[in-house]
Scaffold this motif. Structure first.
Motif, PDB file in Angstrom:
ATOM      1  N   MET A 544      -1.255 -36.864  -3.955  1.00  4.62           N
ATOM      2  CA  MET A 544      -1.898 -36.729  -5.251  1.00  4.62           C
ATOM      3  C   MET A 544      -3.073 -35.772  -5.184  1.00  4.62           C
ATOM      4  O   MET A 544      -3.221 -34.880  -6.044  1.00  4.62           O
ATOM      5  N   LYS A 545      -3.898 -35.910  -4.187  1.00  6.17           N
ATOM      6  CA  LYS A 545      -5.080 -35.054  -4.077  1.00  6.17           C
ATOM      7  C   LYS A 545      -4.684 -33.596  -3.874  1.00  6.17           C
ATOM      8  O   LYS A 545      -5.289 -32.680  -4.454  1.00  6.17           O
ATOM      9  N   GLN A 546      -3.662 -33.375  -3.079  1.00  4.81           N
ATOM     10  CA  GLN A 546      -3.171 -32.010  -2.846  1.00  4.81           C
ATOM     11  C   GLN A 546      -2.602 -31.404  -4.131  1.00  4.81           C
ATOM     12  O   GLN A 546      -2.790 -30.213  -4.406  1.00  4.81           O
ATOM     13  N   THR A 547      -1.928 -32.229  -4.926  1.00  6.20           N
ATOM     14  CA  THR A 547      -1.339 -31.754  -6.183  1.00  6.20           C
ATOM     15  C   THR A 547      -2.416 -31.332  -7.167  1.00  6.20           C
ATOM     16  O   THR A 547      -2.282 -30.318  -7.862  1.00  6.20           O
ATOM     17  N   VAL A 548      -3.496 -32.100  -7.246  1.00  7.60           N
ATOM     18  CA  VAL A 548      -4.603 -31.761  -8.143  1.00  7.60           C
ATOM     19  C   VAL A 548      -5.285 -30.472  -7.690  1.00  7.60           C
ATOM     20  O   VAL A 548      -5.603 -29.598  -8.510  1.00  7.60           O
ATOM     21  N   ALA A 549      -5.509 -30.357  -6.380  1.00  9.44           N
ATOM     22  CA  ALA A 549      -6.141 -29.143  -5.848  1.00  9.44           C
ATOM     23  C   ALA A 549      -5.280 -27.912  -6.126  1.00  9.44           C
ATOM     24  O   ALA A 549      -5.792 -26.845  -6.499  1.00  9.44           O
ATOM     25  N   LYS A 550      -3.974 -28.063  -5.995  1.00 10.04           N
ATOM     26  CA  LYS A 550      -3.058 -26.957  -6.258  1.00 10.04           C
ATOM     27  C   LYS A 550      -3.103 -26.567  -7.731  1.00 10.04           C
ATOM     28  O   LYS A 550      -3.039 -25.376  -8.084  1.00 10.04           O
TER      29      LYS A 550
END
Length: 561
Positions: A544-550
């Motif tokens: 989830m955190k990686q998706t938001v950063a992307k």
């Protein structure tokens, strides 16, 4: 019905009413709120811009617009939970339950953001070209937990009928029966036909209906609620004070209300908050998976608006109407549901402090103590509709019943009634006896009564009736889509038609079934769907955190979703 009700309550004691459930639900929202840096605050304005279509691309994959996906999801959440559910929370937990509904909604905004983002990210295009998503897809594709995906999909099917379907028509039927005298089964039959006609069209027709009805019904309800709140404006400040004054000590007894403990207020507030906005349940992600867009986080941001609109705005309006009108502490003439009734040994009065304390302990289901109160077993003699209790008290709707009458076909009953463990034994003759009198009321009855205490007077009940009809009917429509996506995942497209037949049949039957049993079934099915979904999104916290950063990386470069 008593046996079914007891069975459901016993199951619920291990699920939604268990001590761990509010901790798991609130805890998940709190963990993600801290982990992602309060996205419900930081991304709120950005979410409104996405909703307005500022960054949309017409060639993005999907079946619906952001607004259609939001209104479809809202049509699934804005329903009986906002009208009858808030009233039930106050009836059970007192004003303090409203605070815990707010807390559930605030942290639920983040939970909804997470589950919708993941659902959109791992959605699939089905054989007919439409999108399909939900918790089962990210559990299988990312977590490699096919077994958990199957559990969630199965729970979704059960929950679609147990919480998204049956409580809705039950409350519609009660509302139309009490306002206009329509027979409940006739209401169920007519609306079942209308339901079938809508859900046959799939997500595109459902989304089209939702985007038209949801804004209209919200406006009608808002105007009606303000008519009561402004009429009782002097009670607004005391109402807010009552929400916070007994927050950590429980709600004190007042009028016919015998009080509620902190644990009970917390439990009912969290449970009702979940039933209202469904954050963490895994239902809304199914609707949002259909939205057009390439960046999953953009749809997740749109979804965090749902708990705000549903609970913090609409449920607060209902709560203030009930609290400011004062009807929640008063006894009202009504017909008693068997599941709400229990006979206990001894003569109790709510004007006696010791009696109130004993009954408070007895009714607090979060405690093993009984206050020395015991169920009555035996017979009751009734002459011309009046019972000779002789050291017996009838508790109805968690209050001491008054002016109790027993009738058959509207005629006073004379004879005996058998009681076993506090409940009427439904022998052939006793089953026909109707018991009525004065007691507290709950669910849609309580909200309807509150809306009569405003500028519209007695006509205020029609705001509830119309609002309930629109809110609840659109909820049932949306949940049919959730269920058929789950059936598609489990058994393929061929399973959709049989599911829809069962769904419509259950909708009809619930229109004339005991309301207490329906609500307890809803508690169980909501928890069955929620618990595995919360576990799944917690396991995907890094994803989830990686998706938001992307998302933000792409947004800053392209200004598009």
């Amino acid at each position: 019905m008593d046996a079914i009700n007891s069975f459901l309550l016993s199951i619920d004691s291990y699920l939604g009413s268990a001590d761990y459930f509010p901790l798991l639900l609130l805890g998940t929202g709190i963990i993600f709120t801290l982990y992602l840096g309060f996205p419900q605050i930081r991304y709120f304005a950005h979410a409104t811009r996405i909703l307005r279509g500022k960054y949309s691309k017409d060639d993005a994959p999907g079946d619906t617009s952001h607004f259609q996906a939001l209104t479809t999801a809202l049509s699934g959440t804005v329903g009986t939970g906002n009208i009858g559910g808030v009233a039930l929370a106050i009836y059970l937990g007192g004003p303090a339950a409203i605070f815990w509904m707010w807390a559930t909604a605030f942290f639920g905004m983040t939970t909804k953001f997470v589950e919708v983002t993941l659902s959109h990210k791992y959605r699939e295009k089905t054989a007919d070209g439409t999108m399909a998503g939900g918790p089962m897809y990210y559990m299988e594709k990312k977590l490699n937990m096919k077994w958990l995906a199957v559990i969630v999909a199965t729970a979704t099917v059960v929950s679609s009928i147990g919480s998204g379907n049956m409580p809705q028509i039950n409350n519609i039927a009660v509302g139309l029966n009490e306002s206009f005298g329509f027979e409940k089964w006739i209401v169920g039959a007519v609306l079942s036909v209308m339901l079938a006609l809508v859900i046959i069209g799939g997500i595109k027709r459902i989304a089209h209906v939702a985007e038209k009805i949801v804004p209209t019904m919200a406006l009608i309800y808002f105007v009606g609620a303000l008519a009561v709140i402004l009429y009782n404006i002097e009670n607004i400040v005391p109402s807010f004070i009552s929400i916070f004054s007994d927050l950590f000590s429980g709600s004190a007894a007042v009028g016919g209300f015998l009080g509620a403990s902190f644990a009970y207020a917390l439990d009912r507030g969290v449970n009702r908050g979940l039933f209202s906005n469904e954050a963490g349940q895994g239902s809304a992600p199914i609707a949002h998976a259909s939205a057009r867009g390439r960046e999953p986080a953009s749809e997740g941001m749109v979804s965090l608006l749902e708990p705000f609109i549903d609970t913090i705005v609409i449920c607060t309006l209902t709560g203030l109407v009930i609290l400011s009108s004062g009807v929640w502490t008063k006894k009202h003439e009504n017909t008693f549901d068997r599941a709400d009734m229990e006979y206990v040994i001894g003569e109790y009065k709510d004007s006696n402090k010791d009696d109130v304390e004993r009954l408070f302990t007895y009714l607090d289901k979060k405690s093993d103590a009984t206050g020395g109160v015991e169920h009555y077993s035996g017979t009751i003699e009734i002459v011309n509709g009046i019972a000779d209790y002789s050291d017996i008290t009838l508790i109805n709707a968690r209050s001491i019943a008054e002016d109790v009458k027993y009738t058959i076909n509207d005629e006073p009953y004379t004879g005996t009634i058998a009681i076993n463990d506090g409940k009427i034994v439904d022998a052939e003759g006793d089953a026909k006896v109707v018991v009525s009198g004065k007691s507290l009321i709950h669910s849609v009855r309580l909200t309807t009564e509150a809306f009569r205490h405003g500028f519209f007077g007695e006509y205020g009940e029609y705001v509830v009736t119309i609002g309930l009809l629109l809110f609840a009917f659109t909820t049932a429509i949306a949940w049919s889509y959730y269920g058929d996506r789950a059936m598609t995942y489990l058994f393929g497209p061929k399973a959709v038609l049989p599911y829809r037949i069962v769904y419509v049949a259950a909708f009809f039957v619930a229109s004339f079934t005991d309301a207490t049993v329906i609500w307890n079934l809803a508690y169980v099915t909501v928890a069955l769907m929620t618990i595995p979904n919360l576990i799944g999104i917690l396991l995907l916290h890094k994803d989830m955190k990686q998706t938001v950063a992307k998302y933000w990386e792409h947004f800053n470069k392209n200004q598009a979703d």
